[in-house]
Design a protein around this motif. Structure first.
Motif, PDB file in Angstrom:
ATOM      1  N   CYS A   6      -7.666   5.367   4.351  1.00  0.00           N
ATOM      2  CA  CYS A   6      -6.805   5.967   3.320  1.00  0.00           C
ATOM      3  C   CYS A   6      -7.662   6.902   2.479  1.00  0.00           C
ATOM      4  O   CYS A   6      -8.652   6.462   1.889  1.00  0.00           O
ATOM      5  CB  CYS A   6      -6.234   4.892   2.404  1.00  0.00           C
ATOM      6  SG  CYS A   6      -5.384   3.598   3.293  1.00  0.00           S
ATOM      7  N   ILE A   7      -7.304   8.157   2.438  1.00  0.00           N
ATOM      8  CA  ILE A   7      -8.092   9.088   1.623  1.00  0.00           C
ATOM      9  C   ILE A   7      -7.195   9.718   0.568  1.00  0.00           C
ATOM     10  O   ILE A   7      -6.010   9.945   0.776  1.00  0.00           O
ATOM     11  CB  ILE A   7      -8.781  10.191   2.458  1.00  0.00           C
ATOM     12  CG1 ILE A   7      -7.761  11.033   3.232  1.00  0.00           C
ATOM     13  CG2 ILE A   7      -9.798   9.588   3.414  1.00  0.00           C
ATOM     14  CD1 ILE A   7      -8.375  12.269   3.860  1.00  0.00           C
ATOM     15  N   ASP A  39     -13.804   7.149  -0.741  1.00  0.00           N
ATOM     16  CA  ASP A  39     -13.067   7.247   0.525  1.00  0.00           C
ATOM     17  C   ASP A  39     -13.901   8.011   1.543  1.00  0.00           C
ATOM     18  O   ASP A  39     -13.979   7.642   2.711  1.00  0.00           O
ATOM     19  CB  ASP A  39     -11.737   7.996   0.326  1.00  0.00           C
ATOM     20  CG  ASP A  39     -10.927   7.453  -0.833  1.00  0.00           C
ATOM     21  OD1 ASP A  39     -11.335   6.415  -1.403  1.00  0.00           O
ATOM     22  OD2 ASP A  39      -9.902   8.067  -1.185  1.00  0.00           O
ATOM     23  N   VAL A  63      -1.316  10.306   1.067  1.00  0.00           N
ATOM     24  CA  VAL A  63       0.030  10.456   0.531  1.00  0.00           C
ATOM     25  C   VAL A  63      -0.028  11.606  -0.459  1.00  0.00           C
ATOM     26  O   VAL A  63      -0.776  11.538  -1.437  1.00  0.00           O
ATOM     27  CB  VAL A  63       0.485   9.166  -0.176  1.00  0.00           C
ATOM     28  CG1 VAL A  63       1.889   9.336  -0.759  1.00  0.00           C
ATOM     29  CG2 VAL A  63       0.427   7.980   0.781  1.00  0.00           C
ATOM     30  N   GLY A 115     -10.757   3.178  -0.385  1.00  0.00           N
ATOM     31  CA  GLY A 115     -11.938   3.263  -1.245  1.00  0.00           C
ATOM     32  C   GLY A 115     -11.835   2.225  -2.353  1.00  0.00           C
ATOM     33  O   GLY A 115     -10.779   1.637  -2.582  1.00  0.00           O
ATOM     34  N   THR A 118      -9.792   5.265  -6.986  1.00  0.00           N
ATOM     35  CA  THR A 118      -9.755   6.714  -7.125  1.00  0.00           C
ATOM     36  C   THR A 118     -10.427   7.057  -8.450  1.00  0.00           C
ATOM     37  O   THR A 118     -10.286   6.313  -9.428  1.00  0.00           O
ATOM     38  CB  THR A 118      -8.308   7.240  -7.152  1.00  0.00           C
ATOM     39  OG1 THR A 118      -7.521   6.387  -7.988  1.00  0.00           O
ATOM     40  CG2 THR A 118      -7.708   7.259  -5.769  1.00  0.00           C
ATOM     41  N   GLY A 123      -7.575   2.838 -10.397  1.00  0.00           N
ATOM     42  CA  GLY A 123      -6.750   1.638 -10.355  1.00  0.00           C
ATOM     43  C   GLY A 123      -7.360   0.483  -9.591  1.00  0.00           C
ATOM     44  O   GLY A 123      -7.209  -0.672  -9.956  1.00  0.00           O
ATOM     45  N   SER A 124      -8.044   0.781  -8.472  1.00  0.00           N
ATOM     46  CA  SER A 124      -8.458  -0.280  -7.545  1.00  0.00           C
ATOM     47  C   SER A 124      -7.236  -1.061  -7.097  1.00  0.00           C
ATOM     48  O   SER A 124      -7.253  -2.280  -7.075  1.00  0.00           O
ATOM     49  CB  SER A 124      -9.435  -1.244  -8.223  1.00  0.00           C
ATOM     50  OG  SER A 124     -10.732  -1.006  -7.797  1.00  0.00           O
ATOM     51  N   GLU A 125      -6.167  -0.376  -6.812  1.00  0.00           N
ATOM     52  CA  GLU A 125      -4.900  -1.057  -6.546  1.00  0.00           C
ATOM     53  C   GLU A 125      -4.398  -0.891  -5.119  1.00  0.00           C
ATOM     54  O   GLU A 125      -3.887  -1.846  -4.519  1.00  0.00           O
ATOM     55  CB  GLU A 125      -3.818  -0.520  -7.492  1.00  0.00           C
ATOM     56  CG  GLU A 125      -4.112  -0.811  -8.957  1.00  0.00           C
ATOM     57  CD  GLU A 125      -3.137  -0.141  -9.913  1.00  0.00           C
ATOM     58  OE1 GLU A 125      -2.152   0.468  -9.449  1.00  0.00           O
ATOM     59  OE2 GLU A 125      -3.373  -0.220 -11.133  1.00  0.00           O
ATOM     60  N   VAL A 126      -4.517   0.328  -4.586  1.00  0.00           N
ATOM     61  CA  VAL A 126      -3.794   0.650  -3.350  1.00  0.00           C
ATOM     62  C   VAL A 126      -4.169  -0.268  -2.181  1.00  0.00           C
ATOM     63  O   VAL A 126      -3.298  -0.774  -1.479  1.00  0.00           O
ATOM     64  CB  VAL A 126      -4.001   2.145  -2.986  1.00  0.00           C
ATOM     65  CG1 VAL A 126      -3.456   2.456  -1.602  1.00  0.00           C
ATOM     66  CG2 VAL A 126      -3.322   3.028  -4.028  1.00  0.00           C
TER      67      VAL A 126
HETATM   68  N1  AMP Z   1      -2.424   9.277  -2.453  1.00  0.00           N
HETATM   69  C1  AMP Z   1      -3.185   8.498  -1.672  1.00  0.00           C
HETATM   70  N2  AMP Z   1      -3.159   8.642  -0.321  1.00  0.00           N
HETATM   71  C2  AMP Z   1      -3.924   7.853   0.480  1.00  0.00           C
HETATM   72  N3  AMP Z   1      -4.738   6.902   0.021  1.00  0.00           N
HETATM   73  C3  AMP Z   1      -4.815   6.714  -1.302  1.00  0.00           C
HETATM   74  C4  AMP Z   1      -4.045   7.492  -2.225  1.00  0.00           C
HETATM   75  N4  AMP Z   1      -4.330   7.062  -3.475  1.00  0.00           N
HETATM   76  C5  AMP Z   1      -5.235   6.069  -3.343  1.00  0.00           C
HETATM   77  N5  AMP Z   1      -5.533   5.852  -2.035  1.00  0.00           N
HETATM   78  C6  AMP Z   1      -6.500   4.883  -1.474  1.00  0.00           C
HETATM   79  O1  AMP Z   1      -6.584   3.752  -2.302  1.00  0.00           O
HETATM   80  C7  AMP Z   1      -7.901   3.606  -2.856  1.00  0.00           C
HETATM   81  C8  AMP Z   1      -7.803   3.017  -4.240  1.00  0.00           C
HETATM   82  O2  AMP Z   1      -7.057   3.880  -5.070  1.00  0.00           O
HETATM   83  P1  AMP Z   1      -6.551   3.454  -6.520  1.00  0.00           P
HETATM   84  O3  AMP Z   1      -5.773   2.219  -6.352  1.00  0.00           O
HETATM   85  O4  AMP Z   1      -5.737   4.615  -6.988  1.00  0.00           O
HETATM   86  O5  AMP Z   1      -7.801   3.275  -7.341  1.00  0.00           O
HETATM   87  C9  AMP Z   1      -8.491   5.001  -2.772  1.00  0.00           C
HETATM   88  O6  AMP Z   1      -9.895   4.948  -2.762  1.00  0.00           O
HETATM   89  C10 AMP Z   1      -7.900   5.488  -1.455  1.00  0.00           C
HETATM   90  O7  AMP Z   1      -8.592   4.943  -0.350  1.00  0.00           O
END
Ligand code: AMP
Ligand code: FAD
Lengths: 245, 326
Positions: A6-7, A39, A63, A115, A118, A123-126
């Motif tokens: 996921c990037i 990522d 996304v 990753g 972001t 968030g460290s959520e996805v």
């Molecule tokens: N729009 C996106 N599309 C694809 N992967 C995402 C997207 N946003 C976040 N991720 C993945 O989720 C990880 C954690 O993101 P976050 O939860 O926003 O901190 C990122 O490092 C990416 O690997």
């Protein structure tokens, strides 16, 4: 070994942050966007290393709307085999995670890598959400990933040591520093990336949270300079003024 | 509608992050006019859990079982969801630490409960439910609305100070089905000797150094300064990349983010990526020989000069201060 990475696209780390529309929107005018460092440097590169030793494929998924294609090209240039863009302006992490989980559901990826976080929404959520939606094991903040037989062996840092976690596949991981070293795309990769196609899939919106407004932190007051010959004064100030000692 | 706080005990006690989450939970419950329960895991005694009562939490569910000894995010998530169901909780609160990052998103996705991770404020509850968090690596703050009935908040460590409020506290054992779960993971722990070492992510005081130290052989004075005040040591990225210092000391955008009360930066230029990991510190002291170093703009106190002369003097001043104040 088929790996989904996921990037996400984020503003370059040196971007000056400002907002528009009554502080409701990030001002992306003249902002340079990059692949989120976790990522790219850690998740994608480790996925490529595993593919190079074990065979299989690396698919990157992101996304976002059409404006994110340059970062997909960059990932392809570094060496990803396939790329998917889910055409959706996601409002929150759940929407992003749902779109990725829906895509990944019947595709039989052995590993889904995200990753650590972001660098824009932090968030460290996805990753964890994808694991929840697909009912898969999840290891967060992984610093090492090896494949031993049909198991993934993952390491995470804990207080005073490391934890070595062995899991069946498929599983979901979020990648932190240590997993791999950054790679620079070479000319061949950049040329090859031009001819690869990006699969575009429609996404569905269903967010749980939304940003109401942004603000900038209160500006820091000017630094107090201390005479290098008078460290006693600094210690006194840390004690009586800053109250941290 | 009630509030559930989840916290792990460590070596039998509720540590700082846990106390912050507990007090935050009690304050959220007060705002919502409802009650709050703590779900605590680990081998703590009932007495040590009763500290929750000093921060306004009257009820503790204590889950202690061998199936929880190793941290499997799937099992822990299930446990928290079972406790939320038992207590009828619609708001779940945890710390935004390694455990919180592993389980909060999972629970959010399964319960379709809106998540704000890394919250830095109490929620505003009139006409909606919104909470602030840091975004753009601390360069901005966003206020998020949670639009779902069930809500999850993970609290950024060292950002909302706990408030003492004494209530009588009752501890009940709770297993929530955990005795029947089977982990799909095999988890082994490899520890290294940490006697005398302070864990960086939780440290209140941090002494950090960068390329200005010229080489690993010069770190003795940094360690001496850290030891004098009981601080953890950290470093900039190039320093860990070239192997002068271990990787786990690397702070910043691509290392770890810390929020100590005091961050002393020696021979670090203060690049934006470094600041991203340390700008949540309460007080920043910068020692740099270049008066134009960008770090001075983010500092509270600055000393312009040669680290090799200043650090030993600073250590001596701290030693003197300590001998006078103990
Ligand atoms: N729009 C996106 N599309 C694809 N992967 C995402 C997207 N946003 C976040 N991720 C993945 O989720 C990880 C954690 O993101 P976050 O939860 O926003 O901190 C990122 O490092 C990416 O690997
Ligand atoms: C995407 C990305 C992510 C990054 N992530 C991180 C990160 O997570 N963490 C991080 O730290 N960096 C990160 N960086 C690197 C960052 O941009 C800087 O290059 C790095 O922080 C510089 O490290 P430094 O301050 O130790 O070294 P330098 O920039 O070389 O600075 C050394 C400083 O020491 C001072 N100095 C020299 N001698 C003395 C002396 N005798 N006494 C006192 N002062 C002296 C100099 O004046 C100078 O200011 C990242 C970069 C990128 C592009």
């Amino acid at each position: 070994m088929d790996i989904l990475v996921c990037i996400s696209q984020v503003p370059d780390t040196t971007t000056k942050i400002s907002f528009i529309d009554n502080n409701s929107k990030f001002n992306d005018d003249k902002v340079t966007f990059i692949v989120n460092p976790y990522d790219e440097w850690y998740a994608l590169v480790r996925a490529l290393e595993l593919k190079e030793t074990l065979g299989g494929s690396v698919t990157v998924i992101t996304v976002g709307n059409a404006s994110v294609e340059p970062i997909i090209r960059k990932a392809l240039a570094i060496g990803a085999d396939n790329a998917v863009r889910i055409d959706l302006d996601a409002v929150d992490s759940f929407e992003t995670a749902s779109a990725i989980a829906t895509y990944a559901k019947n595709k039989n990826f052995n590993i889904i890598l995200a990753g650590k976080e972001t660098i824009d929404y932090n968030g460290s959520e996805v990753g964890g959400m994808i694991a929840g939606l697909l009912n898969l094991p999840f290891v967060s903040l992984a610093t090492k990933l090896e494949i031993v037989g049909d198991h993934a062996v993952v390491e995470i840092d804990i207080e005073g040591g490391v934890e070595v976690i062995t899991s069946k596949m498929p599983l979901v991981l979020s990648a932190a520093k240590g997993m791999a070293e950054a790679r620079i795309p070479n000319m061949r990769g950049i040329m090859a990336a031009r001819t690869k196609t990006i699969e575009v899939v429609a996404g569905q919106s269903n967010n749980l949270v939304s940003v109401k407004s942004f603000e900038l932190p209160a500006p820091k007051s000017a630094v107090k300079l201390i005479n290098p010959e008078n460290m006693e004064e600094l210690v006194q100030l840390l004690h009586s003024e800053a109250k941290v000692i | 509608m009630s509030v559930l706080v989840f916290a792990q005990t460590s070596k039998g006690i509720l540590k700082k992050n846990a106390i912050e989450a507990i007090s935050y939970g009690a304050q959220v419950a007060a705002l919502l006019n409802t009650n709050v329960t703590l779900l605590a895991t680990g081998t703590a005694t009932a007495e040590s859990l009763q500290v929750a009562g000093s921060f306004g939490v009257a009820k503790v569910l204590h889950a202690n079982h061998t199936n929880l000894n190793a941290f499997d995010s799937q099992i822990y998530s299930q446990l928290v969801m079972n406790a939320a169901e038992k207590t009828g909780a619609s708001v779940i609160i945890l710390s935004h630490d390694a455990t919180g990052k592993a389980i909060a998103p999972r629970i959010s996705a399964i319960l379709k409960a809106g998540l704000v991770s890394g919250a830095i404020s109490l929620p505003a509850v009139s006409g909606g439910f919104s909470i602030k968090k840091n975004v753009f690596s601390g360069k901005a703050i966003a206020e998020y609305s949670i639009n779902t009935e069930k809500k999850i908040i993970s609290l950024l460590p060292n950002s909302v100070p706990p408030i003492q409020k004494q209530v009588s506290c009752e501890v009940e054992n709770f297993l929530g089905g955990v005795e029947e779960t089977i982990s799909l993971l095999k988890i082994e722990t490899k520890t290294h000797d940490t006697s005398g070492e302070i864990n960086l992510p939780e440290a209140e005081l941090v002494v950090s150094a960068g390329r200005g130290m010229k080489g690993p052989e010069n770190w003795g004075m940094i360690e001496e300064l850290a030891k004098t005040i009981g601080a953890a040591t950290a470093c900039s990225r190039p320093v860990s990349d070239i192997g002068w210092r271990p990787h786990h000391e690397h702070v910043g955008q691509t290392g770890i983010a810390i929020r100590p009360n005091l961050y002393i930066a020696v021979g670090i230029s203060g690049a934006i990526q470094h600041l991203a990991g340390v700008n949540g510190s309460k007080v920043i002291v910068v020692v740099n020989k270049d008066a134009e170093a960008p770090f001075f703009k983010a500092a509270d106190y600055g000393v312009v000069g040669d680290a090799f002369e200043i650090v030993p003097k600073l250590t001596a001043a701290f030693k003197q201060f300590k001998s006078q104040n103990s």
